[in-house]
Design a protein around this motif. Structure first.
Motif, PDB file in Angstrom:
ATOM      1  N   ASP A 167       0.499 -13.651   5.820  1.00 14.23           N
ATOM      2  CA  ASP A 167       1.946 -13.612   5.990  1.00 14.23           C
ATOM      3  C   ASP A 167       2.205 -13.597   7.490  1.00 14.23           C
ATOM      4  O   ASP A 167       1.965 -12.596   8.168  1.00 14.23           O
ATOM      5  CB  ASP A 167       2.525 -12.364   5.318  1.00 14.23           C
ATOM      6  N   ILE A 168       2.682 -14.714   8.025  1.00 13.77           N
ATOM      7  CA  ILE A 168       2.804 -14.881   9.470  1.00 13.77           C
ATOM      8  C   ILE A 168       3.756 -13.849  10.082  1.00 13.77           C
ATOM      9  O   ILE A 168       3.518 -13.338  11.186  1.00 13.77           O
ATOM     10  CB  ILE A 168       3.280 -16.312   9.803  1.00 13.77           C
ATOM     11  N   GLU A 169       4.818 -13.514   9.373  1.00 14.84           N
ATOM     12  CA  GLU A 169       5.784 -12.567   9.919  1.00 14.84           C
ATOM     13  C   GLU A 169       5.187 -11.175  10.093  1.00 14.84           C
ATOM     14  O   GLU A 169       5.681 -10.381  10.900  1.00 14.84           O
ATOM     15  CB  GLU A 169       7.017 -12.495   9.010  1.00 14.84           C
ATOM     16  N   ARG A 170       4.137 -10.889   9.360  1.00 13.33           N
ATOM     17  CA  ARG A 170       3.495  -9.574   9.478  1.00 13.33           C
ATOM     18  C   ARG A 170       2.363  -9.570  10.501  1.00 13.33           C
ATOM     19  O   ARG A 170       1.939  -8.508  10.960  1.00 13.33           O
ATOM     20  CB  ARG A 170       2.917  -9.147   8.119  1.00 13.33           C
ATOM     21  N   ASP A 171       1.852 -10.753  10.861  1.00 14.44           N
ATOM     22  CA  ASP A 171       0.623 -10.825  11.642  1.00 14.44           C
ATOM     23  C   ASP A 171       0.813 -10.250  13.046  1.00 14.44           C
ATOM     24  O   ASP A 171       1.677 -10.691  13.806  1.00 14.44           O
ATOM     25  CB  ASP A 171       0.150 -12.276  11.759  1.00 14.44           C
ATOM     26  N   GLY A 172      -0.016  -9.269  13.382  1.00  9.99           N
ATOM     27  CA  GLY A 172       0.017  -8.652  14.693  1.00  9.99           C
ATOM     28  C   GLY A 172       1.179  -7.708  14.919  1.00  9.99           C
ATOM     29  O   GLY A 172       1.313  -7.135  15.998  1.00  9.99           O
ATOM     30  N   ALA A 173       2.047  -7.529  13.912  1.00 11.06           N
ATOM     31  CA  ALA A 173       3.263  -6.743  14.089  1.00 11.06           C
ATOM     32  C   ALA A 173       3.067  -5.262  13.772  1.00 11.06           C
ATOM     33  O   ALA A 173       3.963  -4.452  14.034  1.00 11.06           O
ATOM     34  CB  ALA A 173       4.386  -7.310  13.216  1.00 11.06           C
ATOM     35  N   MET A 174       1.916  -4.917  13.185  1.00  8.71           N
ATOM     36  CA  MET A 174       1.605  -3.521  12.862  1.00  8.71           C
ATOM     37  C   MET A 174       2.673  -2.904  11.946  1.00  8.71           C
ATOM     38  O   MET A 174       3.015  -1.734  12.060  1.00  8.71           O
ATOM     39  CB  MET A 174       1.463  -2.697  14.143  1.00  8.71           C
ATOM     40  N   GLN A 175       3.186  -3.702  11.016  1.00  9.42           N
ATOM     41  CA  GLN A 175       4.245  -3.237  10.119  1.00  9.42           C
ATOM     42  C   GLN A 175       3.801  -3.225   8.662  1.00  9.42           C
ATOM     43  O   GLN A 175       4.621  -3.082   7.763  1.00  9.42           O
ATOM     44  CB  GLN A 175       5.487  -4.118  10.285  1.00  9.42           C
ATOM     45  N   GLY A 176       2.507  -3.375   8.434  1.00 10.17           N
ATOM     46  CA  GLY A 176       2.008  -3.372   7.076  1.00 10.17           C
ATOM     47  C   GLY A 176       1.927  -4.763   6.484  1.00 10.17           C
ATOM     48  O   GLY A 176       2.679  -5.660   6.871  1.00 10.17           O
ATOM     49  N   PRO A 177       1.004  -4.977   5.553  1.00  5.28           N
ATOM     50  CA  PRO A 177       0.844  -6.294   4.924  1.00  5.28           C
ATOM     51  C   PRO A 177       1.895  -6.527   3.848  1.00  5.28           C
ATOM     52  O   PRO A 177       2.552  -5.589   3.379  1.00  5.28           O
ATOM     53  CB  PRO A 177      -0.552  -6.204   4.309  1.00  5.28           C
ATOM     54  N   ASN A 178       2.039  -7.774   3.457  1.00  5.98           N
ATOM     55  CA  ASN A 178       2.916  -8.114   2.346  1.00  5.98           C
ATOM     56  C   ASN A 178       2.105  -7.963   1.064  1.00  5.98           C
ATOM     57  O   ASN A 178       1.551  -8.933   0.542  1.00  5.98           O
ATOM     58  CB  ASN A 178       3.448  -9.536   2.504  1.00  5.98           C
ATOM     59  N   VAL A 179       2.021  -6.741   0.595  1.00  4.53           N
ATOM     60  CA  VAL A 179       1.163  -6.431  -0.561  1.00  4.53           C
ATOM     61  C   VAL A 179       1.642  -7.176  -1.804  1.00  4.53           C
ATOM     62  O   VAL A 179       0.835  -7.744  -2.552  1.00  4.53           O
ATOM     63  CB  VAL A 179       1.131  -4.912  -0.816  1.00  4.53           C
ATOM     64  N   GLU A 180       2.953  -7.193  -2.013  1.00  3.55           N
ATOM     65  CA  GLU A 180       3.498  -7.812  -3.222  1.00  3.55           C
ATOM     66  C   GLU A 180       3.172  -9.301  -3.285  1.00  3.55           C
ATOM     67  O   GLU A 180       2.709  -9.808  -4.315  1.00  3.55           O
ATOM     68  CB  GLU A 180       5.005  -7.597  -3.272  1.00  3.55           C
ATOM     69  N   ALA A 181       3.408 -10.019  -2.179  1.00  2.00           N
ATOM     70  CA  ALA A 181       3.154 -11.458  -2.170  1.00  2.00           C
ATOM     71  C   ALA A 181       1.663 -11.757  -2.283  1.00  2.00           C
ATOM     72  O   ALA A 181       1.263 -12.715  -2.961  1.00  2.00           O
ATOM     73  CB  ALA A 181       3.721 -12.085  -0.896  1.00  2.00           C
ATOM     74  N   THR A 182       0.843 -10.945  -1.628  1.00  2.00           N
ATOM     75  CA  THR A 182      -0.604 -11.157  -1.693  1.00  2.00           C
ATOM     76  C   THR A 182      -1.119 -10.940  -3.108  1.00  2.00           C
ATOM     77  O   THR A 182      -1.915 -11.731  -3.627  1.00  2.00           O
ATOM     78  CB  THR A 182      -1.328 -10.213  -0.719  1.00  2.00           C
ATOM     79  N   LEU A 208      -3.679  -2.344  -0.585  1.00  5.10           N
ATOM     80  CA  LEU A 208      -4.206  -3.640  -0.991  1.00  5.10           C
ATOM     81  C   LEU A 208      -5.304  -3.469  -2.040  1.00  5.10           C
ATOM     82  O   LEU A 208      -5.356  -4.204  -3.028  1.00  5.10           O
ATOM     83  CB  LEU A 208      -4.737  -4.396   0.225  1.00  5.10           C
ATOM     84  N   ARG A 209      -6.172  -2.498  -1.818  1.00 10.30           N
ATOM     85  CA  ARG A 209      -7.259  -2.245  -2.779  1.00 10.30           C
ATOM     86  C   ARG A 209      -6.696  -1.921  -4.158  1.00 10.30           C
ATOM     87  O   ARG A 209      -7.239  -2.338  -5.194  1.00 10.30           O
ATOM     88  CB  ARG A 209      -8.109  -1.079  -2.270  1.00 10.30           C
ATOM     89  N   ASP A 210      -5.585  -1.185  -4.185  1.00  9.75           N
ATOM     90  CA  ASP A 210      -5.033  -0.693  -5.446  1.00  9.75           C
ATOM     91  C   ASP A 210      -3.809  -1.493  -5.909  1.00  9.75           C
ATOM     92  O   ASP A 210      -3.007  -0.996  -6.699  1.00  9.75           O
ATOM     93  CB  ASP A 210      -4.638   0.785  -5.286  1.00  9.75           C
ATOM     94  N   CYS A 211      -3.674  -2.738  -5.439  1.00 14.50           N
ATOM     95  CA  CYS A 211      -2.447  -3.510  -5.697  1.00 14.50           C
ATOM     96  C   CYS A 211      -2.355  -4.065  -7.108  1.00 14.50           C
ATOM     97  O   CYS A 211      -1.334  -4.648  -7.476  1.00 14.50           O
ATOM     98  CB  CYS A 211      -2.316  -4.639  -4.684  1.00 14.50           C
ATOM     99  N   GLY A 212      -3.422  -3.931  -7.884  1.00 16.13           N
ATOM    100  CA  GLY A 212      -3.393  -4.443  -9.245  1.00 16.13           C
ATOM    101  C   GLY A 212      -3.995  -5.821  -9.390  1.00 16.13           C
ATOM    102  O   GLY A 212      -4.101  -6.342 -10.496  1.00 16.13           O
ATOM    103  N   ALA A 213      -4.370  -6.425  -8.267  1.00 14.77           N
ATOM    104  CA  ALA A 213      -5.068  -7.714  -8.274  1.00 14.77           C
ATOM    105  C   ALA A 213      -6.423  -7.515  -7.612  1.00 14.77           C
ATOM    106  O   ALA A 213      -6.566  -6.710  -6.690  1.00 14.77           O
ATOM    107  CB  ALA A 213      -4.266  -8.775  -7.527  1.00 14.77           C
ATOM    108  N   ALA A 214      -7.411  -8.243  -8.084  1.00 16.05           N
ATOM    109  CA  ALA A 214      -8.781  -8.057  -7.584  1.00 16.05           C
ATOM    110  C   ALA A 214      -8.968  -8.838  -6.282  1.00 16.05           C
ATOM    111  O   ALA A 214      -9.512  -9.946  -6.281  1.00 16.05           O
ATOM    112  CB  ALA A 214      -9.787  -8.501  -8.632  1.00 16.05           C
TER     113      ALA A 214
END
Length: 240
Positions: A167-182, A208-214
């Motif tokens: 997610d480019i908008e998150r990259d390097g921003a230190m604001q957390g990953p887009n867990v839902e989209a991933t 991310l580990r516990d997001c419900g997707a492997a």
């Protein structure tokens, strides 16, 4: 879930960008090979490398730095940036890379991705970099109308080893990953998915580990350099 420490290369140095903007580069190390050795000493089992100049130029630029890392690290490494023809793919895999990442050509030349995946089973990944769900190419400088999930589905039967989703908008921003989209992308395909962009804390990795997707893994760069994530503690948490 594997943690992939990121070493982004610009002009021979290890840097981090903010949302892919080359004008925002912060230099973290003038010796990327030494940085790689430090990550390995802390216990990482993979490295994620990006030739930033190469992504814009369309051909390898930081080859010397990549080769120095490969000679020093002793763990598998994957590389993206400027890999847009079979000759470059063969060159890098022949020089010891475990995996190449094909991003721009995944949109512009899907036949090449399929050919490479057949020729080098398990050693070709697709990089999908998106803003608001739409894929960007050529060092994130060009926007497309291609939906990230649709692009991933196109390679379901191609035999690619992984998808690296950023997610480019998150990259390097230190604001957390887009867990839902991933997680949604990972559920949409059978291909292993690696999360990238915004991973800034141990809590992010656990989410991310516990997001419900492997998920296969997650990539982190700035947070490791800044000390926001302790690599040893993160590796321990992800091995649980």
């Amino acid at each position: 879930m594997i943690l992939y420490p990121a070493i982004d290369l610009k002009d021979g140095a290890a840097v981090r960008l903010l949302r892919g903007d080359m004008n925002t580069a912060t230099v973290f190390s003038d010796s990327p090979a030494e940085q790689a050795a430090q990550f390995v000493a802390a216990g990482c089992e993979w490295l994620h490398l990006v030739d930033l100049n190469g992504a814009f130029e369309g051909a390898p630029v930081n080859a010397a730095a990549v080769e120095a890392i490969l000679a020093r690290a002793g763990v598998p490494a994957q590389l993206g940036g400027g890999i847009r023809d079979m000759a470059t793919i063969e060159m890098w895999l022949g020089r010891g890379l475990a995996r190449v990442i094909l991003g721009t050509v995944a949109v512009e030349n899907p036949a090449l991705v399929r050919e490479a995946a057949r020729a080098f089973p398990g050693r070709v990944a697709v990089g999908i970099d998106a803003r608001k769900g739409r894929v960007a190419t050529r060092g994130w400088a060009e926007e497309t109308d291609v939906d990230a999930t649709d692009l991933a589905r196109r390679y379901e039967d191609a035999g690619v080893a992984a998808i690296i989703y950023t997610d480019i908008e998150r990259d390097g921003a230190m604001q957390g990953p887009n867990v839902e989209a991933t997680a949604a992308l990972a559920r949409a395909v059978e291909i292993p998915v690696i999360a990238s962009g915004g991973v800034s804390s141990l809590e992010d990795l656990v989410a991310l580990r516990d997001c419900g997707a492997a998920l296969n893994g997650a990539i982190s760069g700035r947070a490791l350099y800044d000390g926001a994530i302790d690599l040893g503690a993160a590796l321990s948490a992800l091995s649980e």
